[in-house]
Design a protein around this motif. Structure first.
Motif, PDB file in Angstrom:
ATOM      1  N   PHE A   1       0.936  -1.210  -0.058  1.00 46.35           N
ATOM      2  CA  PHE A   1       0.062   0.004   0.035  1.00 46.35           C
ATOM      3  C   PHE A   1       0.818   1.242  -0.004  1.00 46.35           C
ATOM      4  CE2 PHE A   1      -2.522  -3.239   2.350  1.00 46.35           C
ATOM      5  CZ  PHE A   1      -3.760  -3.070   1.474  1.00 46.35           C
ATOM      6  N   ASP A   2       0.118   2.346  -0.403  1.00 49.35           N
ATOM      7  CA  ASP A   2       0.875   3.783  -0.458  1.00 49.35           C
ATOM      8  C   ASP A   2       0.471   4.120   1.110  1.00 49.35           C
ATOM      9  OD1 ASP A   2       1.532   6.084  -0.436  1.00 49.35           O
ATOM     10  OD2 ASP A   2       0.097   7.000  -1.956  1.00 49.35           O
ATOM     11  N   VAL A   3       1.311   4.020   2.162  1.00 51.99           N
ATOM     12  CA  VAL A   3       0.565   4.219   3.410  1.00 51.99           C
ATOM     13  C   VAL A   3       0.957   5.902   3.777  1.00 51.99           C
ATOM     14  CG1 VAL A   3       0.884   3.488   5.856  1.00 51.99           C
ATOM     15  CG2 VAL A   3       1.282   1.811   4.053  1.00 51.99           C
ATOM     16  N   VAL A   4      -0.191   6.360   4.408  1.00 51.46           N
ATOM     17  CA  VAL A   4      -0.069   7.829   4.802  1.00 51.46           C
ATOM     18  C   VAL A   4      -0.563   7.879   6.077  1.00 51.46           C
ATOM     19  CG1 VAL A   4      -0.757  10.061   4.198  1.00 51.46           C
ATOM     20  CG2 VAL A   4      -0.208   8.667   2.264  1.00 51.46           C
ATOM     21  N   ALA A   5      -0.049   8.477   7.132  1.00 51.99           N
ATOM     22  CA  ALA A   5      -0.453   8.880   8.380  1.00 51.99           C
ATOM     23  C   ALA A   5      -0.451  10.269   8.782  1.00 51.99           C
ATOM     24  CB  ALA A   5       0.260   7.755   9.631  1.00 51.99           C
ATOM     25  N   TRP A   6      -1.484  10.915   9.159  1.00 53.91           N
ATOM     26  CA  TRP A   6      -1.269  12.193   9.281  1.00 53.91           C
ATOM     27  C   TRP A   6      -1.145  12.616  10.938  1.00 53.91           C
ATOM     28  CZ3 TRP A   6      -5.913  16.217   9.239  1.00 53.91           C
ATOM     29  CH2 TRP A   6      -6.895  15.761  10.029  1.00 53.91           C
ATOM     30  N   ASP A   7      -0.494  13.787  11.400  1.00 53.68           N
ATOM     31  CA  ASP A   7      -0.837  13.992  12.592  1.00 53.68           C
ATOM     32  C   ASP A   7      -2.161  14.865  12.794  1.00 53.68           C
ATOM     33  OD1 ASP A   7       1.558  12.922  13.485  1.00 53.68           O
ATOM     34  OD2 ASP A   7       2.756  14.539  13.345  1.00 53.68           O
ATOM     35  N   ALA A   8      -3.098  14.660  13.166  1.00 49.03           N
ATOM     36  CA  ALA A   8      -4.204  15.154  13.399  1.00 49.03           C
ATOM     37  C   ALA A   8      -3.851  16.786  14.122  1.00 49.03           C
ATOM     38  CB  ALA A   8      -5.440  14.646  14.505  1.00 49.03           C
ATOM     39  N   PRO A   9      -4.620  17.666  13.817  1.00 54.35           N
ATOM     40  CA  PRO A   9      -4.572  19.014  14.035  1.00 54.35           C
ATOM     41  C   PRO A   9      -4.302  18.905  15.918  1.00 54.35           C
ATOM     42  CG  PRO A   9      -6.157  19.500  12.535  1.00 54.35           C
ATOM     43  CD  PRO A   9      -5.827  17.965  12.831  1.00 54.35           C
ATOM     44  N   GLY A  10      -3.225  19.393  16.437  1.00 54.80           N
ATOM     45  CA  GLY A  10      -2.835  19.571  17.809  1.00 54.80           C
ATOM     46  C   GLY A  10      -2.251  18.231  18.284  1.00 54.80           C
ATOM     47  N   CYS A  11      -1.623  17.469  17.221  1.00 50.38           N
ATOM     48  CA  CYS A  11      -1.087  16.228  17.532  1.00 50.38           C
ATOM     49  C   CYS A  11       0.310  16.043  17.035  1.00 50.38           C
ATOM     50  CB  CYS A  11      -1.832  14.976  17.084  1.00 50.38           C
ATOM     51  SG  CYS A  11      -3.359  14.900  17.918  1.00 50.38           S
ATOM     52  N   GLY A  12       1.400  15.258  17.416  1.00 48.49           N
ATOM     53  CA  GLY A  12       2.755  15.277  16.787  1.00 48.49           C
ATOM     54  C   GLY A  12       3.318  16.677  16.192  1.00 48.49           C
ATOM     55  N   GLY A  13       3.578  16.665  15.186  1.00 44.53           N
ATOM     56  CA  GLY A  13       4.034  17.767  14.530  1.00 44.53           C
ATOM     57  C   GLY A  13       3.152  18.812  13.991  1.00 44.53           C
ATOM     58  N   SER A  14       1.918  18.597  14.054  1.00 45.40           N
ATOM     59  CA  SER A  14       0.955  19.631  13.480  1.00 45.40           C
ATOM     60  C   SER A  14       0.705  20.783  14.510  1.00 45.40           C
ATOM     61  CB  SER A  14      -0.367  18.573  13.052  1.00 45.40           C
ATOM     62  OG  SER A  14      -0.259  17.730  12.306  1.00 45.40           O
ATOM     63  N   GLU A  15       0.067  21.638  13.770  1.00 38.27           N
ATOM     64  CA  GLU A  15      -0.352  22.889  14.439  1.00 38.27           C
ATOM     65  C   GLU A  15      -1.657  22.763  15.457  1.00 38.27           C
ATOM     66  OE1 GLU A  15      -0.785  27.916  13.506  1.00 38.27           O
ATOM     67  OE2 GLU A  15      -0.736  26.187  12.114  1.00 38.27           O
ATOM     68  N   ASP A  16      -1.504  23.261  16.662  1.00 39.37           N
ATOM     69  CA  ASP A  16      -3.059  23.363  17.326  1.00 39.37           C
ATOM     70  C   ASP A  16      -3.991  23.826  16.803  1.00 39.37           C
ATOM     71  OD1 ASP A  16      -1.287  21.878  19.387  1.00 39.37           O
ATOM     72  OD2 ASP A  16      -1.396  23.373  20.751  1.00 39.37           O
ATOM     73  N   PRO A  17      -5.053  23.368  16.903  1.00 38.22           N
ATOM     74  CA  PRO A  17      -6.298  23.882  16.058  1.00 38.22           C
ATOM     75  C   PRO A  17      -6.920  25.183  17.081  1.00 38.22           C
ATOM     76  CG  PRO A  17      -7.155  22.054  16.897  1.00 38.22           C
ATOM     77  CD  PRO A  17      -5.523  22.161  17.436  1.00 38.22           C
ATOM     78  N   PRO A  18      -7.768  25.872  16.531  1.00 42.38           N
ATOM     79  CA  PRO A  18      -8.678  26.750  17.568  1.00 42.38           C
ATOM     80  C   PRO A  18      -9.522  26.123  18.563  1.00 42.38           C
ATOM     81  CG  PRO A  18      -8.782  27.320  15.429  1.00 42.38           C
ATOM     82  CD  PRO A  18      -8.525  25.963  15.239  1.00 42.38           C
ATOM     83  N   GLU A  19      -9.816  26.398  19.845  1.00 39.17           N
ATOM     84  CA  GLU A  19     -10.226  25.740  20.845  1.00 39.17           C
ATOM     85  C   GLU A  19     -11.756  25.340  20.555  1.00 39.17           C
ATOM     86  OE1 GLU A  19     -10.312  27.578  24.800  1.00 39.17           O
ATOM     87  OE2 GLU A  19      -7.768  27.649  24.406  1.00 39.17           O
ATOM     88  N   SER A  20     -12.177  25.890  19.649  1.00 38.45           N
ATOM     89  CA  SER A  20     -13.828  25.850  18.877  1.00 38.45           C
ATOM     90  C   SER A  20     -13.738  24.532  17.946  1.00 38.45           C
ATOM     91  CB  SER A  20     -14.300  26.965  18.526  1.00 38.45           C
ATOM     92  OG  SER A  20     -13.431  27.440  17.297  1.00 38.45           O
ATOM     93  N   PHE A  21     -12.818  23.721  17.683  1.00 40.50           N
ATOM     94  CA  PHE A  21     -12.714  22.654  16.720  1.00 40.50           C
ATOM     95  C   PHE A  21     -13.539  21.834  17.263  1.00 40.50           C
ATOM     96  CE2 PHE A  21      -9.680  21.207  13.333  1.00 40.50           C
ATOM     97  CZ  PHE A  21      -9.676  22.498  12.588  1.00 40.50           C
ATOM     98  N   SER A  22     -14.568  21.405  16.390  1.00 39.82           N
ATOM     99  CA  SER A  22     -15.544  20.305  16.529  1.00 39.82           C
ATOM    100  C   SER A  22     -15.087  19.252  15.919  1.00 39.82           C
ATOM    101  CB  SER A  22     -16.757  20.659  16.130  1.00 39.82           C
ATOM    102  OG  SER A  22     -16.997  21.027  14.789  1.00 39.82           O
ATOM    103  N   MET A  23     -15.852  17.975  15.880  1.00 39.64           N
ATOM    104  CA  MET A  23     -15.382  16.856  14.839  1.00 39.64           C
ATOM    105  C   MET A  23     -15.889  17.225  13.540  1.00 39.64           C
ATOM    106  SD  MET A  23     -14.219  13.540  15.263  1.00 39.64           S
ATOM    107  CE  MET A  23     -14.647  12.923  16.839  1.00 39.64           C
ATOM    108  N   ASP A  24     -16.724  18.076  13.051  1.00 42.41           N
ATOM    109  CA  ASP A  24     -16.889  18.491  11.891  1.00 42.41           C
ATOM    110  C   ASP A  24     -15.677  19.103  11.286  1.00 42.41           C
ATOM    111  OD1 ASP A  24     -19.384  17.218  11.509  1.00 42.41           O
ATOM    112  OD2 ASP A  24     -20.421  19.092  11.886  1.00 42.41           O
ATOM    113  N   HIS A  25     -14.942  20.021  12.051  1.00 39.12           N
ATOM    114  CA  HIS A  25     -13.592  20.795  11.592  1.00 39.12           C
ATOM    115  C   HIS A  25     -12.700  19.906  11.562  1.00 39.12           C
ATOM    116  CE1 HIS A  25     -15.872  24.193  14.002  1.00 39.12           C
ATOM    117  NE2 HIS A  25     -15.764  24.709  12.671  1.00 39.12           N
TER     118      HIS A  25
END
Length: 277
Positions: free
Chosen positions: A44-68
Motif C-alpha cells: 500500500f501507499d501508506v499515509v498517516a497524518w498528525d491530526a491538528p494538535g498532535c505530533g508535529g501538527s499545529e494546534d487548532p482553535p479551541e472551538s474545533f469540533s469533529m466536523d472541523h
C-alpha cells in the motif's frame, strides 16, 4: 503542508493502493502506526497524518469540533492527492473516519474502524462521557508523567511486552495539553450514530477482545448498524490492537479488497488467515 490555515505533519511510505491512517488521542500521533508502516508498505501507499494538535501538527482553535477535524482531513486528502483511500481510524480516528464519510462521502474507498466509537455521545452512556470529560479535563493540566501512566492499562493489556508499554507511554507523553482538551470535547460531543445505516462503502470493524476504553459491545453495535460490515475480533488484546496484535491487524487490512463480498458475520483471527480472504 498547510490545510485550512493549519500546518499539518504526516508520514508516507510504500506504493500501491492508498491507505490513510488516523490515530487515536491521548498524545498519539502518526508514529503510533509504526507496525503498519513496517508491515503494509509493501502493498500500500501508506499515509498517516498528525491530526491538528498532535505530533508535529499545529494546534487548532479551541472551538474545533469533529466536523472541523473532518473538513481538515478532507482538505488534507485532496491536497496530498489520495484517490478513494482505504481509511483506517483507531479510537478517536475511528470517529473521525465516520465524520469524514458523513461530510465527504465520496472521499473514502472503504472504512476500517479499530477500537472505534460513533463519537463518545454516540457510543457511551451519558454518565460515562461526563465522567471521562471531567477526569481528563482535570488531569491534562498536570505534568504528563503524573497522570498518563494511569491510562496505559486501558490501552494495552497486562500481557503486553514491557518494551511495548514503555514505547507507547513515551509516545503518549508528547501530548499537546490544550489541543488534547479540544479533541476531548469534540469526541465527547460527537454522535455519529445517524450515519451508520447510510454507509455504502465496504466497512471492516476491528476490535480487541479485551478493549477497556471502547468495550467490545461498542464494536458489535457499529457492526450491527453498518450494512454489510465485517467484524474481526482480535483475541486477548486491548485498545491499541494495531500495536499489540500488529501481525493479525495487518493481515485483516490486507484482506480488505475481498471483505465486501462476505456475508454479514463476525470473525475472529483465531481462525486460519485464509478464512478471512
Amino acid at each position: 503542508m498547510t490545510v485550512s490555515g493549519l500546518r499539518i505533519s504526516y508520514r508516507r511510505a510504500g506504493s500501491g493502493y492508498p491507505l490513510l491512517l488516523l490515530h487515536g488521542g491521548f498524545g498519539l500521533d502518526s508514529r503510533s502506526w509504526g507496525p503498519q508502516f513496517e508491515g503494509l508498505d509493501d502493498e500500500f501507499d501508506v499515509v498517516a497524518w498528525d491530526a491538528p494538535g498532535c505530533g508535529g501538527s499545529e494546534d487548532p482553535p479551541e472551538s474545533f469540533s469533529m466536523d472541523h477535524y473532518a473538513d481538515s482531513l478532507a482538505g488534507f486528502v485532496r491536497a496530498i492527492g489520495l484517490a478513494r483511500p482505504h481509511v483506517i481510524g483507531l479510537s478517536f480516528g475511528g470517529a473521525l473516519a465516520l465524520a469524514l464519510y458523513a461530510r465527504h462521502p465520496t472521499l473514502p474507498g472503504s472504512l476500517i474502524l479499530a477500537g472505534a466509537y460513533a463519537g463518545w455521545a454516540g457510543s457511551l452512556p451519558h454518565d460515562e462521557v461526563q465522567r471521562r470529560v471531567q477526569r481528563i479535563s482535570q488531569e491534562v493540566t498536570q505534568p504528563p508523567h503524573e497522570w498518563l501512566p494511569k491510562y496505559l492499562p486501558g490501552m494495552l493489556t497486562a500481557s503486553a511486552p514491557a518494551r511495548m508499554a514503555e514505547q507507547t507511554l513515551a509516545l503518549m507523553s508528547d501530548i499537546h495539553p490544550r489541543a488534547s482538551l479540544t479533541m476531548l470535547r469534540a469526541m465527547a460531543d460527537a454522535d455519529l450514530r445517524g450515519i451508520l445505516p447510510a454507509i455504502e462503502v465496504p466497512t471492516l470493524v476491528i476490535h480487541g477482545e479485551l478493549d477497556e476504553r471502547s468495550p467490545l459491545a461498542v464494536g458489535r453495535e457499529l457492526h450491527k448498524k453498518i450494512p454489510g460490515s465485517q467484524f474481526v475480533v482480535l483475541p486477548g488484546v486491548g485498545h491499541l490492537s494495531n500495536i499489540e496484535a500488529a501481525g493479525a491487524f495487518n493481515q485483516a487490512v490486507k484482506d480488505v479488497p475481498s471483505f465486501a463480498q462476505r456475508p454479514h458475520q463476525a470473525l475472529t483471527l483465531g481462525q486460519r488467515a485464509s478464512e478471512l480472504a
